[in-house]
Design an enzyme around this catalytic site. Structure first.
Site, mmCIF file in Angstrom:
data_model
loop_
_atom_site.group_PDB
_atom_site.id
_atom_site.type_symbol
_atom_site.label_atom_id
_atom_site.label_comp_id
_atom_site.label_asym_id
_atom_site.label_seq_id
_atom_site.Cartn_x
_atom_site.Cartn_y
_atom_site.Cartn_z
ATOM 1 N N HIS A 22 12.393 -6.025 -3.343
ATOM 2 C CA HIS A 22 12.717 -7.228 -3.224
ATOM 3 C C HIS A 22 12.415 -7.862 -1.795
ATOM 4 O O HIS A 22 11.933 -8.847 -1.853
ATOM 5 C CB HIS A 22 14.333 -7.045 -3.160
ATOM 6 C CG HIS A 22 15.259 -6.879 -4.241
ATOM 7 N ND1 HIS A 22 16.086 -5.877 -4.352
ATOM 8 C CD2 HIS A 22 15.187 -7.255 -5.429
ATOM 9 C CE1 HIS A 22 16.727 -5.871 -5.403
ATOM 10 N NE2 HIS A 22 16.206 -6.741 -6.361
ATOM 11 N N LYS A 46 28.893 -7.613 -13.909
ATOM 12 C CA LYS A 46 27.894 -6.202 -13.485
ATOM 13 C C LYS A 46 29.177 -5.403 -12.895
ATOM 14 O O LYS A 46 29.867 -5.863 -11.935
ATOM 15 C CB LYS A 46 26.914 -6.530 -12.909
ATOM 16 C CG LYS A 46 25.662 -7.130 -13.610
ATOM 17 C CD LYS A 46 24.388 -7.342 -12.621
ATOM 18 C CE LYS A 46 23.436 -7.981 -13.497
ATOM 19 N NZ LYS A 46 22.134 -8.100 -12.912
ATOM 20 N N ARG A 95 8.707 -7.320 -12.929
ATOM 21 C CA ARG A 95 8.049 -6.065 -12.792
ATOM 22 C C ARG A 95 7.345 -5.640 -14.177
ATOM 23 O O ARG A 95 6.322 -4.859 -14.304
ATOM 24 C CB ARG A 95 8.831 -4.740 -12.449
ATOM 25 C CG ARG A 95 9.437 -4.900 -11.114
ATOM 26 C CD ARG A 95 10.643 -3.911 -10.840
ATOM 27 N NE ARG A 95 11.680 -4.381 -11.879
ATOM 28 C CZ ARG A 95 12.758 -3.999 -12.278
ATOM 29 N NH1 ARG A 95 13.241 -2.930 -11.416
ATOM 30 N NH2 ARG A 95 13.583 -4.403 -13.227
#
Length: 162
Positions: A22, A46, A95
């Site tokens: 990050h 979450k 990613r």
């Protein structure tokens, strides 16, 4: 450059916890844009390890050396947070192709909810392509050394939490 011409962008995420991946994205975005607002999402769906307040604090401590980066927690829709912060660009990290597919779907939804909201995708440096908050939490839970993956303040917070 006058303030009305400055580019303010949002880098949103859950950041549970913030990782060096990050920070890599934040560092590069900070060189590209005038102002970065890191939007730490409450993410009630979450099951986060850290509270929203803890995640905001860990990020604030991790980015305090950047002059053009601020941190703010938010609840609700990201598009509303972007409007509130007068930002029309989102910075997102990618990613893998799985990340791309997920982010591509979100980008389409964001454009429906807030026309003119653009997304800029940055890939992490090669050394961080494998790194995610989930992996960091798993390694920490099982007693592994996470010090190469997160800022020192996060290592300490994870050790205290687990």
């Amino acid at each position: 450059m006058s303030p009305k011409n400055q580019t303010r962008v949002i880098y949103p995420g859950t950041f549970d916890p913030v990782t060096n991946g990050h920070l890599d994205i934040i560092q590069r975005a900070a060189m590209m844009f005038d102002e970065i607002v890191i939007g730490v999402a409450a993410s009630p769906s979450k099951n986060t390890l850290f509270t929203l307040e803890e995640r905001v604090e860990l990020l604030e401590k991790s980015v305090m050396h950047f002059d053009n980066v601020s941190v703010s927690g938010f609840k609700g829709l990201l598009v509303d947070f972007a409007k509130k912060n007068n930002a029309n660009i989102l910075v997102r990290g990618l990613r893998t192709t799985v990340d791309f597919e997920y982010e591509f779907g979100l980008t389409s939804m964001y454009r429906k909810l807030l026309p003119g909201l653009e997304s800029v995708f940055l890939t992490p440096s090669e050394e961080f392509t494998f790194l995610s908050s989930t992996i960091v939490r798993e390694v920490a839970i099982h007693g592994g050394d996470i010090s190469d993956f997160v800022p020192t303040v996060v290592t300490k917070a994870l050790q205290n939490k687990i």
